[in-house]
Design an enzyme around this catalytic site. Structure first.
Site, short mmCIF file in Angstrom:
data_model
loop_
_atom_site.label_atom_id
_atom_site.label_comp_id
_atom_site.label_asym_id
_atom_site.label_seq_id
_atom_site.Cartn_x
_atom_site.Cartn_y
_atom_site.Cartn_z
N CYS A 3 39.94 23.36 -17.00
CA CYS A 3 39.55 24.11 -16.28
C CYS A 3 40.19 24.53 -15.27
O CYS A 3 40.16 23.36 -14.19
CB CYS A 3 37.74 23.99 -16.12
SG CYS A 3 37.55 26.09 -15.31
N CYS A 6 37.87 24.78 -12.47
CA CYS A 6 37.46 22.90 -11.76
C CYS A 6 38.84 22.58 -11.44
O CYS A 6 38.72 21.71 -10.40
CB CYS A 6 36.62 22.45 -12.44
SG CYS A 6 35.28 22.65 -14.18
N ASP A 29 41.59 36.25 -4.20
CA ASP A 29 42.10 35.52 -5.17
C ASP A 29 43.39 35.95 -5.23
O ASP A 29 44.08 36.70 -4.61
CB ASP A 29 41.27 37.24 -5.71
CG ASP A 29 41.95 37.38 -7.23
OD1 ASP A 29 40.85 37.61 -8.83
OD2 ASP A 29 42.76 37.90 -7.62
N HIS A 45 30.07 23.31 -13.40
CA HIS A 45 31.32 24.41 -15.16
C HIS A 45 29.85 25.57 -15.91
O HIS A 45 29.33 24.56 -16.56
CB HIS A 45 32.29 23.48 -16.07
CG HIS A 45 33.02 24.56 -16.71
ND1 HIS A 45 33.49 25.45 -16.25
CD2 HIS A 45 32.35 24.49 -17.18
CE1 HIS A 45 34.82 26.08 -16.71
NE2 HIS A 45 33.92 25.50 -18.79
N ASN A 86 33.59 40.26 -14.78
CA ASN A 86 33.53 40.07 -15.76
C ASN A 86 33.15 39.14 -17.26
O ASN A 86 33.15 37.92 -16.52
CB ASN A 86 35.15 40.17 -15.88
CG ASN A 86 35.29 41.49 -15.09
OD1 ASN A 86 35.06 41.98 -15.00
ND2 ASN A 86 36.67 41.46 -13.98
N GLY A 92 37.04 41.47 -20.37
CA GLY A 92 38.46 41.14 -19.43
C GLY A 92 39.02 40.27 -18.93
O GLY A 92 39.91 39.49 -18.20
N HIS A 97 35.20 30.16 -16.55
CA HIS A 97 34.17 29.58 -15.52
C HIS A 97 33.91 30.74 -14.37
O HIS A 97 34.57 31.22 -13.88
CB HIS A 97 35.19 28.01 -14.09
CG HIS A 97 34.64 27.54 -13.48
ND1 HIS A 97 34.51 26.64 -13.41
CD2 HIS A 97 33.27 27.89 -12.81
CE1 HIS A 97 33.34 26.02 -12.57
NE2 HIS A 97 33.59 26.96 -11.25
N HIS A 99 32.46 33.41 -12.21
CA HIS A 99 32.64 33.60 -11.28
C HIS A 99 32.38 34.91 -10.95
O HIS A 99 32.20 35.86 -11.72
CB HIS A 99 34.22 33.36 -10.64
CG HIS A 99 34.84 33.69 -12.00
ND1 HIS A 99 35.46 34.09 -13.49
CD2 HIS A 99 35.94 34.87 -11.44
CE1 HIS A 99 36.05 34.62 -13.95
NE2 HIS A 99 36.28 35.30 -13.12
N HIS A 101 33.83 38.56 -7.96
CA HIS A 101 34.18 39.03 -7.75
C HIS A 101 33.34 39.54 -6.71
O HIS A 101 32.70 40.46 -6.94
CB HIS A 101 35.40 40.05 -8.16
CG HIS A 101 36.03 39.19 -9.39
ND1 HIS A 101 37.22 39.09 -9.37
CD2 HIS A 101 35.65 38.97 -10.66
CE1 HIS A 101 37.60 38.60 -10.36
NE2 HIS A 101 36.59 38.47 -11.61
P1 AMP Z 1 38.33 37.81 -14.48
O1 AMP Z 1 39.22 39.02 -15.13
O2 AMP Z 1 37.42 38.03 -13.68
O3 AMP Z 1 38.30 36.74 -15.27
O4 AMP Z 1 39.00 37.30 -13.18
C1 AMP Z 1 39.90 36.38 -13.25
C2 AMP Z 1 40.67 36.39 -11.38
O5 AMP Z 1 41.11 34.56 -11.56
C3 AMP Z 1 41.46 37.39 -11.36
O6 AMP Z 1 40.76 38.09 -10.36
C4 AMP Z 1 43.28 36.62 -10.92
O7 AMP Z 1 43.37 37.07 -10.22
C5 AMP Z 1 41.84 35.31 -10.46
N1 AMP Z 1 42.65 33.96 -10.62
C6 AMP Z 1 43.59 33.11 -11.35
N2 AMP Z 1 44.55 32.47 -11.40
C7 AMP Z 1 43.95 32.05 -9.90
C8 AMP Z 1 44.49 31.40 -8.64
N3 AMP Z 1 45.45 30.24 -9.36
N4 AMP Z 1 44.61 31.21 -7.64
C9 AMP Z 1 43.72 32.41 -7.08
N5 AMP Z 1 42.80 33.48 -7.93
C10 AMP Z 1 43.35 33.39 -9.64
ZN ZN Z 2 35.16 24.95 -14.95
#
Ligand code: AMP
Ligand code: ZN
Length: 114
Positions: A3, A6, A29, A45, A86, A92, A97, A99, A101
């Site tokens: 993940c 993680c 982000d 997780h 999301n 999308g 994991h 989260h 925003h």
């Molecule tokens: P979601 O669509 O809600 O799953 O958003 C996932 C978010 O993770 C997106 O806004 C990506 O830009 C962000 N993301 C993906 N990889 C990384 C990373 N290595 N570091 C920081 N943000 C990330």
């Molecule tokens: Zn995770």
């Protein structure tokens, strides 16, 4: 389980952490959609809201307490800010994991959905 978030928690992948305590961490982000775009995740997780149970619902209270702390640290409440989850494919969700925003840092974040 492999993940991405993680691995960020475990510092196996670099990130710009802006907040951390024993339960949650928050980092910028990688593809910001606002002047401030922070992701807040729990160290425990789960994939998303669909996995919430009475046993793990503290995940959301822990996350939202951190959101409040981060809003204070980053001075987000002057303009206000948006929090987004999301959940699943239609929304999308890219990283499975849980989260949230945090988006802020400007006077008008635009419509909720475009
Ligand atoms: P979601 O669509 O809600 O799953 O958003 C996932 C978010 O993770 C997106 O806004 C990506 O830009 C962000 N993301 C993906 N990889 C990384 C990373 N290595 N570091 C920081 N943000 C990330
Ligand atoms: Zn995770």
């Amino acid at each position: 389980m492999d993940c991405l978030f993680c691995r960020i928690i475990n510092n196996e992948i670099p990130s710009t952490k802006v907040y951390e305590n024993d339960k949650v961490c928050a980092f910028n982000d990688i593809n910001p959609k606002a002047p401030v775009h922070i992701l807040v995740i729990h160290k425990e997780h789960t994939a998303n809201i669909d996995e919430t149970t009475e046993m793990n619902s503290h995940i959301f209270s822990d996350i939202f307490l951190a959101v409040k702390e981060i809003a204070e640290l980053k001075n987000l409440s002057e303009y206000g800010y948006r929090v987004i989850i999301n959940n699943g494919n239609a929304a999308g969700q890219e990283v499975f994991h849980t989260h949230i925003h945090i988006l802020g840092g400007k006077k008008n974040l635009g419509p909720m959905l475009q």
